[in-house]
Design a protein around this motif. Structure first.
Motif, mmCIF file in Angstrom:
data_model
loop_
_atom_site.group_PDB
_atom_site.id
_atom_site.type_symbol
_atom_site.label_atom_id
_atom_site.label_comp_id
_atom_site.label_asym_id
_atom_site.label_seq_id
_atom_site.Cartn_x
_atom_site.Cartn_y
_atom_site.Cartn_z
ATOM 1 N N TRP A 22 74.267 104.309 120.390
ATOM 2 C CA TRP A 22 74.689 104.554 121.768
ATOM 3 C C TRP A 22 76.222 104.604 121.848
ATOM 4 O O TRP A 22 76.781 105.475 122.510
ATOM 5 N N GLN A 23 76.915 103.689 121.196
ATOM 6 C CA GLN A 23 78.371 103.687 121.203
ATOM 7 C C GLN A 23 78.925 104.948 120.527
ATOM 8 O O GLN A 23 79.926 105.509 120.975
ATOM 9 N N GLN A 24 78.286 105.407 119.469
ATOM 10 C CA GLN A 24 78.709 106.639 118.807
ATOM 11 C C GLN A 24 78.547 107.830 119.745
ATOM 12 O O GLN A 24 79.414 108.700 119.825
ATOM 13 N N LYS A 67 78.489 107.741 123.111
ATOM 14 C CA LYS A 67 79.464 107.622 124.198
ATOM 15 C C LYS A 67 80.854 108.070 123.770
ATOM 16 O O LYS A 67 81.622 108.595 124.578
ATOM 17 N N SER A 68 81.191 107.890 122.514
ATOM 18 C CA SER A 68 82.522 108.290 122.046
ATOM 19 C C SER A 68 82.696 109.807 122.024
ATOM 20 O O SER A 68 83.817 110.309 121.980
ATOM 21 N N LEU A 69 81.597 110.552 122.064
ATOM 22 C CA LEU A 69 81.661 112.011 122.090
ATOM 23 C C LEU A 69 81.959 112.563 123.474
ATOM 24 O O LEU A 69 82.417 113.689 123.622
ATOM 25 N N PRO A 74 84.009 112.683 126.978
ATOM 26 C CA PRO A 74 85.316 112.283 127.488
ATOM 27 C C PRO A 74 85.180 111.336 128.674
ATOM 28 O O PRO A 74 84.236 111.434 129.456
ATOM 29 N N GLU A 75 86.130 110.422 128.793
ATOM 30 C CA GLU A 75 86.125 109.458 129.885
ATOM 31 C C GLU A 75 86.511 110.135 131.195
ATOM 32 O O GLU A 75 87.352 111.016 131.221
ATOM 33 N N ALA A 92 83.882 101.038 111.658
ATOM 34 C CA ALA A 92 82.996 101.978 112.346
ATOM 35 C C ALA A 92 81.774 101.239 112.875
ATOM 36 O O ALA A 92 81.246 100.336 112.237
ATOM 37 N N THR A 93 81.353 101.644 114.062
ATOM 38 C CA THR A 93 80.184 101.011 114.657
ATOM 39 C C THR A 93 78.906 101.697 114.180
ATOM 40 O O THR A 93 78.896 102.896 113.933
ATOM 41 N N ASN A 98 76.168 101.238 116.070
ATOM 42 C CA ASN A 98 75.411 101.359 117.304
ATOM 43 C C ASN A 98 75.376 102.838 117.709
ATOM 44 O O ASN A 98 76.412 103.431 118.024
#
Length: 77
Positions: A7-9, A11-13, A15-16, A2-3, A5
């Protein structure tokens, strides 16, 4: 692993890709559909889960589900 970071957490929320509303024009036997964008452009997309003549959400070239029939308004600022 698990990261940690933040910001990365965050962004994972999200959708792309962008989500677009299209109108389904026709279905093809290979599992694709013909869809019309709001500007009139016709595209071929993956998926046949939404009926012909209905609005659908399109994300990453794939039909994600039915979209509600809402009015469209433009405002000049």
């Amino acid at each position: 692993m698990a990261t940690t970071n933040i910001w990365q957490q965050f962004k994972s929320l999200i959708p792309e890709g962008t989500r677009t509303v299209v109108t389904i024009v026709s279905h093809h036997s290979n599992g694709t559909s013909q869809a019309r964008l709001r500007d009139g452009t016709v595209v071929i997309v993956l998926g046949v889960s939404v009926g012909v003549g209905e609005n659908a959400f399109l994300q990453g070239g794939e039909v994600k589900g039915a979209a509600p029939e809402l009015g469209q308004y433009e405002a000049e600022v």
